[in-house]
Design a protein around this motif. Sequence first.
Motif, short mmCIF file in Angstrom:
data_model
loop_
_atom_site.label_atom_id
_atom_site.label_comp_id
_atom_site.label_asym_id
_atom_site.label_seq_id
_atom_site.Cartn_x
_atom_site.Cartn_y
_atom_site.Cartn_z
N ASP A 15 65.16 108.15 43.24
CA ASP A 15 65.74 108.80 42.11
C ASP A 15 67.38 108.90 42.42
N VAL A 16 68.39 108.51 41.43
CA VAL A 16 69.76 108.89 41.77
C VAL A 16 70.28 110.06 41.07
N PHE A 17 69.50 110.53 40.00
CA PHE A 17 69.79 111.86 39.34
C PHE A 17 68.35 112.50 39.28
N CYS A 18 68.56 114.01 39.52
CA CYS A 18 67.50 115.03 39.34
C CYS A 18 66.89 114.96 37.92
N PHE A 19 65.57 114.60 37.69
CA PHE A 19 65.19 114.46 36.10
C PHE A 19 65.08 115.83 35.60
N LYS A 20 65.49 116.93 36.28
CA LYS A 20 65.18 118.38 35.67
C LYS A 20 66.56 118.87 35.34
N CYS A 21 67.35 118.81 36.45
CA CYS A 21 68.84 119.18 36.03
C CYS A 21 69.97 118.35 36.02
N GLY A 22 69.65 116.98 36.11
CA GLY A 22 70.48 116.13 36.18
C GLY A 22 71.76 115.97 37.44
N GLU A 176 68.69 112.41 29.14
CA GLU A 176 67.79 111.03 28.79
C GLU A 176 68.16 109.78 29.52
N LEU A 177 69.62 109.72 29.48
CA LEU A 177 69.99 108.69 30.27
C LEU A 177 69.87 108.45 31.58
N LYS A 178 70.02 109.48 32.26
CA LYS A 178 69.75 109.61 33.63
C LYS A 178 68.26 109.36 34.10
N ILE A 179 67.28 110.07 33.18
CA ILE A 179 66.14 109.68 33.38
C ILE A 179 65.58 108.06 33.46
N LYS A 180 66.17 107.48 32.17
CA LYS A 180 66.20 106.16 32.19
C LYS A 180 66.65 105.47 33.31
N TYR A 181 67.87 105.88 33.81
CA TYR A 181 68.49 105.21 34.85
C TYR A 181 67.64 105.24 36.00
N ASN A 182 66.93 106.50 36.53
CA ASN A 182 66.27 106.51 37.57
C ASN A 182 64.70 105.55 37.52
N ASN A 183 64.44 105.68 36.23
CA ASN A 183 63.24 104.80 35.95
C ASN A 183 63.57 103.26 36.25
N LYS A 184 64.71 102.79 35.87
CA LYS A 184 65.20 101.43 36.08
C LYS A 184 65.32 101.15 37.44
N VAL A 185 65.96 102.07 38.18
CA VAL A 185 66.39 101.95 39.54
C VAL A 185 65.28 101.85 40.32
N ASN A 186 64.17 102.86 39.89
CA ASN A 186 62.81 102.66 40.76
C ASN A 186 61.90 101.49 40.27
N GLU A 187 61.97 100.97 39.20
CA GLU A 187 61.20 100.06 38.90
C GLU A 187 61.44 98.58 39.61
N PHE A 188 62.89 98.38 40.20
CA PHE A 188 63.24 97.47 41.01
C PHE A 188 63.68 97.78 42.40
N SER A 189 63.16 99.04 42.90
CA SER A 189 63.60 99.49 44.12
C SER A 189 62.81 98.61 45.23
N GLY A 190 61.77 97.87 44.96
CA GLY A 190 61.28 96.86 45.97
C GLY A 190 62.09 96.04 46.46
N TYR A 191 63.24 95.46 45.50
CA TYR A 191 64.19 94.74 46.10
C TYR A 191 65.31 95.15 46.99
N HIS A 192 65.36 96.73 46.78
CA HIS A 192 66.36 97.42 47.52
C HIS A 192 66.58 96.82 48.97
#
Length: 229
Positions: A15-22, A176-192
């Motif tokens: 996660d790059v942003f906190c889903f709760k407080c941003g 909402e955008l931050k949550i979307k961002y986190n999800n995107k980053v997590n989805e492809f984190s295997g390539y990190h």
Amino acid sequence: MTYCRKCGAQLKDNDVFCFKCGETVDIEANNLSEANMLTLPQTKEESISVAEKLMDEYASVEKLLKEINENEMILSRPVIIDGRRYTGFRFFWPFLIYGYLALMAVYIVGVIICVLNEDPGGMVLVMFIGLAAAGGLMIWGGSLAGRKRDRLNKELSDEEYEKRKRVKELVERTNELKIKYNNKVNEFSGYHQYVPYQFRSKQHMERVVFLLETNKAENFSDAIRLLDN
Ligand SMILES: [Zn+2]
């Protein structure tokens, strides 16, 4: 396990942003989760398709981050809500002058008429007419001023309501955008683990595809190595 430094919410590893407080999560503390690790393809064709997939991924992540940053910029500017309201007197005071002028006009005309008619008793009537005219103007002015004050104050409070609403909507949208961002980053984190932080961009993946297509690189990790030069 990482926790938000601001609100303490438990975060996912990437996660790059906190889903709760941003709140932004420290990139350094952002460890790779072992479970997510992927194996890189060895053939050129598969490598190209991975790079193309990542190209789209990084492009959408960049787009999200751009909008998040723009919104944060807007939200960092203070919203001025001073709660100022109009008073009725602001619109009423001219009627004090009109009333005074009316009183004077009635007196002057009345006195002249009384003098011409040689009727001193008529002065009492003149005084009444003058006071009535002034009083009438005051009452009329008072109700006009009151209505104008109410109308303008309603506009002010509607405006303030709109301002607050816009800010609230922007905060919600940004979260909402931050949550979307986190999800995107997590989805492809295997390539990190294969793509260093500074290479996680659309441009770098385009370069990887180019290196593979022009046979300068044999596979994905080979191409990433070449990006360093
Ligand atoms: Zn938080």
